[in-house]
Design an enzyme around this catalytic site. Structure first.
Site, PDB file in Angstrom:
ATOM      1  CG  ASP A 154      -2.285   0.629   0.932  1.00  0.00           C
ATOM      2  OD1 ASP A 154      -2.289   1.836   0.629  1.00  0.00           O
ATOM      3  OD2 ASP A 154      -3.313  -0.047   1.025  1.00  0.00           O
ATOM      4  CG  HIS A 190      -5.345   3.792   0.596  1.00  0.00           C
ATOM      5  ND1 HIS A 190      -4.932   2.503   0.340  1.00  0.00           N
ATOM      6  CD2 HIS A 190      -6.631   3.863   0.161  1.00  0.00           C
ATOM      7  CE1 HIS A 190      -5.914   1.826  -0.222  1.00  0.00           C
ATOM      8  NE2 HIS A 190      -6.965   2.623  -0.336  1.00  0.00           N
ATOM      9  CB  SER A 372      -9.250   0.532  -0.696  1.00  0.00           C
ATOM     10  OG  SER A 372      -8.659   0.774  -1.936  1.00  0.00           O
TER      11      SER A 372
END
Length: 377
Positions: A154, A190, A372
């Site tokens: 990520d 994220h 996600s």
């Protein structure tokens, strides 16, 4: 061809080259994909290195003969492929080689579009996305992820967020394919959010804010996505190589991909991770609700593609739908995990709409929505 035809004289184009010969680990190693030992995985990785070295010798010699016309040359061994940047005439010369299968422009992969909004700094109790998948019932039965290492590719991770309780594995626990930094960081947010969903909190312990489904697990992280949530195919292939060779988690979550439904860009690398005993998950994409929108690599039969649900346990409108393409290698039944798969995607769906998890600064939290958030659930 279009890109090459339109390129200016001397303009260098980034390409990825897939060689015709690829190693078949399951045919050579009976333990491939069946909980192999570390020694067995070591043997597989060495075989792949030797295979790539042998089969790439000729093409690497040719590329090096062009001098500084070829830059950013990166050979891989997790799969028999390589990337480089060169003018069109050199790319055409490489494409004409008998040992080359495909040459394509190097792809950029991104986090699917997602929503972000502020969240309360502390909510006492267990988040809804944890209870709706009944993870808390697993904790009651004594299963909270103890002894399991979960990997994540990520934007990085803010490992010092209090929700993680020091469960980042320091040995072989971090790889940065973007900036080459030695210690974990997250310049986007994220990655910290997805990792929080995986293992934030401590179950029924004294920490009052349980956002993660496997609070007993340790975690590792590879940074393959930059501050904007984008990563090149080279960077992400390097991350998959590190996971298979060095990190070796039990489970690997990936909240990134492509809207292309027929790209096999990561097929061979995912197959190697699978042979090494790593269970791989990918978000299916946020291109729904129309059919035939399941993105890659999430729509591969050799990985688990995860769609998104909401708090009412309905499918999120944005969640990409299947089926997977009716073409090789998707419709080759020997690639299927189970005989009744028949191109069904996503394989499973989990909460992904309005998920509260850790932010990449201090001890804060944010809401995010997207597939996600479903993959780490």
């Amino acid at each position: 061809q279009s890109k090459l035809n339109k390129s200016a004289p001397g303009e260098k184009i980034s390409v990825f080259v897939y060689m015709k010969d690829q190693a078949d680990l399951p045919a050579l190693f009976p333990s491939a994909g069946k909980n192999p030992t570390n020694d067995e995985v070591d043997a597989m990785m060495q075989y792949l290195r030797d295979f790539a070295s042998k089969h790439q010798q000729g093409i690497l010699e040719q590329l090096k003969s062009y001098g500084n016309e070829v830059v950013d040359l990166t050979p891989f061994w997790i799969a028999n492929e390589l990337s480089f940047k060169a003018p069109a005439r050199i790319i055409r010369a490489i494409a004409s080689r008998a040992d080359v299968d495909i040459v394509e422009e190097e792809r950029i992969f991104t986090i699917p579009p997602y929503e972000v909004s502020p969240a309360p700094s502390e909510v006492k109790g267990i988040e809804w996305h944890v209870t709706i998948v009944q993870a808390d019932k697993c904790w009651n039965a004594g299963y909270a992820g103890q002894g399991i290492v979960v990997g994540n590719i990520d934007t990085g991770v803010y490992k010092d967020h209090p929700c993680f309780g020091g469960r980042w594995r320091q040995t072989n626990g971090w790889y940065d394919a973007v900036g080459g930094q030695p210690n974990p960081y997250d310049d986007n947010g994220h990655g910290t959010h997805t990792m929080g969903i995986i293992c934030g909190g401590d179950g029924f312990g004294p920490f009052v804010d349980d956002i993660g489904v496997a609070p007993g697990a340790n975690f590792i992280m590879a940074k393959g996505l930059d501050v904007n949530g984008s990563g090149s195919q080279t960077q992400l292939t390097n991350c998959l190589t590190w996971m298979a060779n060095t990190g070796r988690p039990h489970v690997l979550s990936n909240s990134w991909g492509s809207t292309s439904t027929t790209s096999t860009a990561f097929w061979a690398a995912c197959a190697t991770c699978r042979s090494a005993g790593i269970r791989i998950l990918f978000s299916i994409g946020n291109s729904g609700p129309n059919p035939n929108t399941a993105g890659t690599p999430g729509n591969y039969p050799i990985v688990m593609g995860v769609g998104s649900t909401d708090q009412a346990d309905g499918i999120s409108s944005f969640s990409s739908r299947g089926p997977a393409p009716n073409q090789s290698p998707w419709n080759v039944t020997s690639n299927w995990d189970r005989p009744d798969w028949n191109r069904t995607k996503p394989d499973i769906s989990a909460p992904g709409a309005g998920i509260r998890s850790a932010s990449n600064t201090g001890s804060g939290y944010v809401f995010m929505s997207g597939t996600s958030m479903a993959s780490p659930n």
